[in-house]
Design an enzyme around this catalytic site. Structure first.
Site, PDB file in Angstrom:
ATOM      1  N   CYS A 162      64.045  69.748 122.430  1.00  0.00           N
ATOM      2  CA  CYS A 162      62.909  68.852 122.639  1.00  0.00           C
ATOM      3  C   CYS A 162      62.718  67.941 121.428  1.00  0.00           C
ATOM      4  O   CYS A 162      63.542  67.076 121.176  1.00  0.00           O
ATOM      5  CB  CYS A 162      61.663  69.674 122.967  1.00  0.00           C
ATOM      6  SG  CYS A 162      60.325  68.699 123.694  1.00  0.00           S
TER       7      CYS A 162
ATOM      8  N   HIS B 286      63.319  73.599 127.208  1.00  0.00           N
ATOM      9  CA  HIS B 286      63.045  74.653 126.225  1.00  0.00           C
ATOM     10  C   HIS B 286      63.649  75.989 126.655  1.00  0.00           C
ATOM     11  O   HIS B 286      62.965  76.779 127.327  1.00  0.00           O
ATOM     12  CB  HIS B 286      61.533  74.846 126.092  1.00  0.00           C
ATOM     13  CG  HIS B 286      60.839  73.768 125.329  1.00  0.00           C
ATOM     14  ND1 HIS B 286      60.568  73.870 123.989  1.00  0.00           N
ATOM     15  CD2 HIS B 286      60.360  72.563 125.720  1.00  0.00           C
ATOM     16  CE1 HIS B 286      59.933  72.768 123.575  1.00  0.00           C
ATOM     17  NE2 HIS B 286      59.810  71.962 124.606  1.00  0.00           N
TER      18      HIS B 286
ATOM     19  N   GLU C   3      63.995  78.648 124.975  1.00  0.00           N
ATOM     20  CA  GLU C   3      63.244  79.789 124.426  1.00  0.00           C
ATOM     21  C   GLU C   3      62.045  80.146 125.293  1.00  0.00           C
ATOM     22  O   GLU C   3      61.515  81.250 125.207  1.00  0.00           O
ATOM     23  CB  GLU C   3      62.822  79.492 122.974  1.00  0.00           C
ATOM     24  CG  GLU C   3      61.577  78.645 122.794  1.00  0.00           C
ATOM     25  CD  GLU C   3      61.809  77.154 123.025  1.00  0.00           C
ATOM     26  OE1 GLU C   3      62.902  76.780 123.493  1.00  0.00           O
ATOM     27  OE2 GLU C   3      60.882  76.360 122.740  1.00  0.00           O
TER      28      GLU C   3
END
Lengths: 74, 223
Positions: free
Chosen positions: B87, B195, B197
């Site tokens: 990002c 993302h 994660e």
């Protein structure tokens, strides 16, 4: 300013909004940014090249943007 | 031995702890590295997490490029060290010229916070080496400036050199050629807007990001 041909969603939105506000005859809008910078420089030419270096190195992203520099004495 | 991963924190970064937790759950030894540091020695991989580095002033990533740690990052990347920008980290990598192109405001000028389905397009990057081409992964996106753009010659090279790593199945933001993530020529530097994660556990709604993070750790183990 964004280079010609690079999509400008902000400019396009303003362009669409203007007729709704009663401003007719607007053919195209491109959105950009303006920086007013005060420089200590020997002369206008030195100020211009200093500003050009700033624009190339930081203020504009040359991948998508180009810069126009205007110089005048304070 | 556990892979040692540095997660870089700029003023305004806000996804660093998510990245650390997700990596540690996969067995990595992850630690925060503040942007004012000048060394990445001892690290096997580096993550630039999401957020708003330096407030995103001027342009996302534009000021982060001048943070002290970036010189060490350039050296780390040039020596083949695995680097992933997520990002805002992707925006930083583009501004730092470690990846080509730029991220523009989304088509439609809306901040997007939703799940996106990504298709793995290449497995020669450190982020996808353990995935399979054609895999579809559900991973969240969370950005205002995520519309990837570059000149046509760069796009041709990205395609010809198998450097388009991930594409959106349904383009959410106007990205050129549906691009969600790209790599450098060597495949060791990757940037992506989604993302992984945040898709690292079924409890979060998806664990499709795990294969990406695992890839990074397996690449790190080779360093």
């Amino acid at each position: 300013m964004l280079r010609p041909g690079i999509a400008d969603p902000e400019g396009a939105t303003i362009e669409r909004a203007l007729p709704a506000l009663g401003f007719d005859g607007v053919a195209a809008v491109r959105a950009g940014r303006c920086f007013n910078i005060e420089l200590d420089a020997a002369d206008l030419e030195a100020a211009r090249s200093h500003a050009a270096a700033l624009a190339d190195r930081l203020l504009a992203n040359p991948v998508i943007e180009e810069s126009v520099i205007e110089v005048r004495e304070a | 031995m556990a892979a040692s991963v540095g997660v870089i924190v700029f003023p305004g970064t806000n996804c660093e702890h998510d990245a650390v937790v997700a990596l540690e759950r996969l067995g990595a030894d992850a630690r925060l590295v503040f942007h004012s540091e000048r060394s990445l020695s001892g690290l096997d991989a580096v993550v630039l997490p999401g957020g708003f580095a330096h407030g995103d002033y001027l342009r996302p990533g534009a000021l982060a490029r001048f943070s002290p740690i970036m010189e060490a990052l350039g050296t780390f990347a040039a020596e083949g060290g695995p680097v992933v920008g997520i990002c805002n980290g992707f925006q930083v990598l583009c501004e730092a010229h470690l990846l080509p192109g730029a991220l523009q405001k989304n088509r439609g000028l809306t901040f997007l916070c939703e799940s996106a389905t990504l298709r793995v397009e290449s497995t020669r990057s450190v982020l996808t080496r353990d995935a399979t081409v054609g895999d579809e992964l559900v991973v969240p996106i969370n950005h205002f400036s995520g519309s990837y753009t570059c000149d046509l010659e760069t796009l041709r090279r990205l395609r010809d050199e198998d450097r388009v790593v991930l594409r959106y199945v349904e383009n959410p933001n106007g990205s050129l050629d549906d691009i969600a993530g790209i790599s450098n020529e060597a495949g060791n530097v990757v940037g992506l807007m989604p993302h992984p994660e945040r898709a690292s556990s079924a409890l979060l709604g998806s664990d499709d990001g795990v294969v990406l993070l695992r890839s990074l750790l397996s690449a790190a183990a080779l360093v």
